[in-house]
Design an enzyme around this catalytic site. Sequence first.
Site, mmCIF file in Angstrom:
data_model
loop_
_atom_site.group_PDB
_atom_site.id
_atom_site.type_symbol
_atom_site.label_atom_id
_atom_site.label_comp_id
_atom_site.label_asym_id
_atom_site.label_seq_id
_atom_site.Cartn_x
_atom_site.Cartn_y
_atom_site.Cartn_z
ATOM 1 C CE LYS A 221 -4.440 -1.789 1.401
ATOM 2 N NZ LYS A 221 -5.548 -1.792 2.362
ATOM 3 N NE ARG B 33 -7.373 -8.799 0.348
ATOM 4 C CZ ARG B 33 -7.037 -8.054 -0.701
ATOM 5 N NH1 ARG B 33 -6.095 -7.127 -0.581
ATOM 6 N NH2 ARG B 33 -7.626 -8.222 -1.872
#
Length: 286
Positions: free
Chosen positions: A225, A265
């Site tokens: 991210k 995840r």
Amino acid sequence: MNRLQDRGRVDGLPEWDRCGVMGVVNVTPDSFSDGGRWFDTTAAVKHGLDLVNQGADLVDVGGESTRPGASRVDESEELRRVVPVVRGLSAEGAKVSVDTMRASVAERSLAAGAVLVNDVSGGLADPDMIPVVAAAGAPFVVMHWRGFLEGPRIQGVYADVVKEVVDELHARVEAVIAGGVAPDRIVVDPGLGFSKDVDHDLALLARLERLRALGHPVLVAASRKRFLGRVLAGPEGAPPPARERDAATAAVSAIAAHSGAWAVRVHEVRATADAVRVARAVEGAR
């Protein structure tokens, strides 16, 4: 009780003796880190099985990008992308979660063998989602979400990000339970990168115990991210491309595992599978 004992379990899913690893299969042409690589059904199923072989406990299949500014795909296209991959992976014995905000996609995926619904909107994007999940008795991930990532919602404003995320997640979990989803089938996710900046994401990671205090297992989805790119770049540099953030992702996975996360995840599974096992070994030596 130590973190190995109290990270939580989810009724209807296997119980692990460590932080679980959820591998990502994006069946999309436009996801921020690997869009288009697994767009073909056969390639997507093969990739998912490769992730299992590398140590993934769950394979999360999604057919719609949630990156900032992404356009929504229509329902028929999302069904076409996702359901055959879920069916193919489930037929091979993989434990599959479906990453969707649509009740119809969740319902069809559960019928095709999915064991978990991972909805980044926590059931807010589609009013039919909670009734579908409740009727199926399926485990459900409730992520902190303030709306689609467009316009002002791309950048959230918080006075105290940890308190506000915890309070908003608590309210959403209560609504999901009122809608019929069993409390022991709910997972919470702080929604890193969703209406949050770098400092917000780091603050949430630093205080995962506040999320765990909600009484539900915690999923951490930090993989590749934007905040990791900013941390790696430093104050003056350019962030590295998403696929060059896997070592940083594995570091976050180790931190999350040590902090009691139920699962992480990730796109690149092998390094994170190693990281969570090391975190377990260190915790077990205390």
